[in-house]
Structure formats: C-alpha cells, structure tokens
Design an enzyme around this catalytic site. Sequence first.
Site, PDB file in Angstrom:
ATOM      1  N   SER A 210      -5.423  18.131  -1.108  1.00  0.00           N
ATOM      2  CA  SER A 210      -6.693  17.417  -1.008  1.00  0.00           C
ATOM      3  C   SER A 210      -7.809  18.297  -1.549  1.00  0.00           C
ATOM      4  CB  SER A 210      -6.971  17.049   0.453  1.00  0.00           C
ATOM      5  OG  SER A 210      -8.172  16.324   0.570  1.00  0.00           O
ATOM      6  N   HIS A 212     -11.129  18.403  -1.317  1.00  0.00           N
ATOM      7  CA  HIS A 212     -12.284  18.890  -0.557  1.00  0.00           C
ATOM      8  C   HIS A 212     -11.953  20.068   0.349  1.00  0.00           C
ATOM      9  CE1 HIS A 212     -11.794  17.232   3.667  1.00  0.00           C
ATOM     10  NE2 HIS A 212     -10.858  16.538   3.035  1.00  0.00           N
ATOM     11  N   CYS A 335      -9.971  15.545  11.845  1.00  0.00           N
ATOM     12  CA  CYS A 335      -9.498  14.161  11.774  1.00  0.00           C
ATOM     13  C   CYS A 335      -9.270  13.571  13.163  1.00  0.00           C
ATOM     14  CB  CYS A 335      -8.192  14.092  10.983  1.00  0.00           C
ATOM     15  SG  CYS A 335      -8.364  14.703   9.296  1.00  0.00           S
TER      16      CYS A 335
END
Length: 385
Positions: A210, A212, A335
């Site tokens: 990912s 970011h 998350c």
Amino acid sequence: MTKFRVGDFVKYNIYADNAATTAMYPEVAEIMRTYFVDDFYNPSALYRQATKIRRQIKNARETIASKIGALPEEIYFTSCGSEADNWALKGFVAAHKNPVSIITSQIEHHAILNTCTFLESRGCTVIRLPVSHTGIVNHQAYEASLHELNLPSIVSIMLVNNEIGSVQPIKEMAVQAHKVNACFHTDAVQAMGHIPIDVNDLHVDMLSASAHKFHGPKGMGFLYVRNGIKIAPLIYGGGQENGMRAGTENIAGIVGMAKALELSCKNMQSDREHIAKVRQAFLYAVREANIDCIVNKAESNVEGTISLSIKNANGEMIVNRLDLLGIAIATGSACNSRDMELSSVIKALHIPMEYAVGTVRISFSADNTIGDALIVAREIAKICV
C-alpha cells in the site's frame, strides 16, 4: 518538531503514528499534480496524449517491479493494501473449483482475518496459527498444519506486523509451504519501503503493498502475483491490468506510488539508521522514567514501530491525553482504532490484562527526531507514573 502555545497550554506538533499512514514525499505530490491538471487523459484512448500516459503506466510498473525483484507483468495495481489482500485470497479460491485450505496466523491484519472468516463461511478450511509472546508464528504448529492441508491450499502470513512490528521468517515459511505444493502470500504493507524485499529471495507467490505506508498517496496499492499462479479477475469490464482488474487507471496514484517506492528504497538505509537512534532514545527515556511496561517485540523488528503495554493504564486515555498536547500516537491498528476491545494481536500475545489494557503504539519515521522521542516518552510518563 514544532512547538506552539494555545491559551495557557503548551502544545506540540509531533506525529508518531506512521504505521497508520505516512506524510507524502513533496516530490510525489509534485509529480502527481501533473496527472491531475495537465496529463489527465484516459490511457485507453487512441490519440497521442493517451499514448504518453500509457507509457507512464508502463514505466511505473517497471519501477515497482525492479524494487522487489519481480517482472513488470507480475504487478497489478489496486486501490489499497486491503484490496490486494482480499484479491489474493478470494482470487485464489475463485480460481480453483474445490474448497481451498487456508493457513494464516492469529495476528494478521483484519483484511486477511475477515476475508478468511468470509471464505470459511463459503466452505474453505481455515487454520489460524498461534504466535509466541514476541509475535512470531509458532513453528511447530505451522509444520503440523502444513501436513493437514488438502490441495489446493494457500498460506497467508504478514511480513511485518502492523501493531508490534515483528518480522516473520517468511522465506523459511514459504519454502516449507512449497514442499507441500501450497501457494504462499504475504501482506507486506508494513514492510514495503522500510526493509529490503526481493520476492525471489523470499520465495513468495503473492505479495500485497500500500503506497501510503511508504510516503506515497492514499488509495493506491499493488498485488504481486508470480507468473504461473492462478487467481481469478477482481473486476470484470475493460481490459485494464491485463484483464484482471477492469476500470480506468488512477494515473496520478500509479505514478506517485512508483516515485514514492523509488525514493523510499533510495533512502532506506539512512532512514533505518536514523529511526533506530530515535527508537533507542525513546526506549531509554521510558526506562529512565520508570514506566512499568512490557515492550512487545520480536528478535527481529522494524525500527519504527514500538508497542508498549503499560501496567494499570488505559491506552485510549493515554492517546486522548497526548492528543490534547499535540502528540499523535495510537492504541493499535488504525483500521480498528475505534473498537475499544483489545486487538486480536494483543490477545494473541497473552499479555496480562493489567498491562494489555494500557497498550499504545508509537511509530516513528525519518521525519521524527530524537527530541520528539524524548518528549513523547516524558509526556507518557507524566500520565502513567
């Protein structure tokens, strides 16, 4: 680190939650702007401007592949790491007619854990391996589970844990999986751009990342799929991503991600050395402040991620108190940070409850200083000692 005064309260501006997301490199933001404003064309079109965009996608794919030892055609662009994780498991299951056996661990990201629960409800067999108190998968349990597999089968173990930073022995685990003809996937979201990765050396068949997490744009990731591994398409429609993931490409995100990975790999050694010093300063300050805590770590850890379980404290309260001072840390995975239950990782480590409830995660980047580390440790001590 900057320091400013609001009313009668001294406040800081210290961001120490880099495992949640990282600040984008200025060079990445600059190069992305071009594809929002000037080179905005659809790469599927036939005119010359679109040809230029297709070339940029090709170059970005080649750059990313070169940084992990892959072939360009083995790189598939996604919207994030969670999508890549989902695709790896669901795509593998969909490509095989018989129910699939899956081995994973109890401390995976929820993108894996929840996908496994879903696939289990669809007839797949899922084995969730325990870990040691240092967050490393139990070797004996793993070996035993491999001999219980029915083909087809897939193993999914994360390279670096998102809460405590432990580095799993992925190479050895992948080699063992291949001995029983199992496919091996690793979630490398917390590892990419932070430690050297070569998919051939690791012997992995699939890998998720990912952007970011390594100073690239949000909403952008990729899935590496070794040639010969069968997975089903994620989205049907046009022919993008070799017919495997339809939809007009996110050109700015693709180019930005490639640039971010290029810069992260270029700066990796010096960044790791700097972050190691910041980590050392923080842990020294914690010890000097006599904070009664457990440092949750393995023998091999990424330098930037530090998990502390503080006795008779409340992790949420610590995070909120530090936020009032302008210091950003986390209780665990971003998350799942709004869920006040203990995380699956902390539960799996079997930390005593009087410590577990006081768990916080501090994650430094190259942007942090030793001064930042000392301030964070000092302010935690003021709250907890």
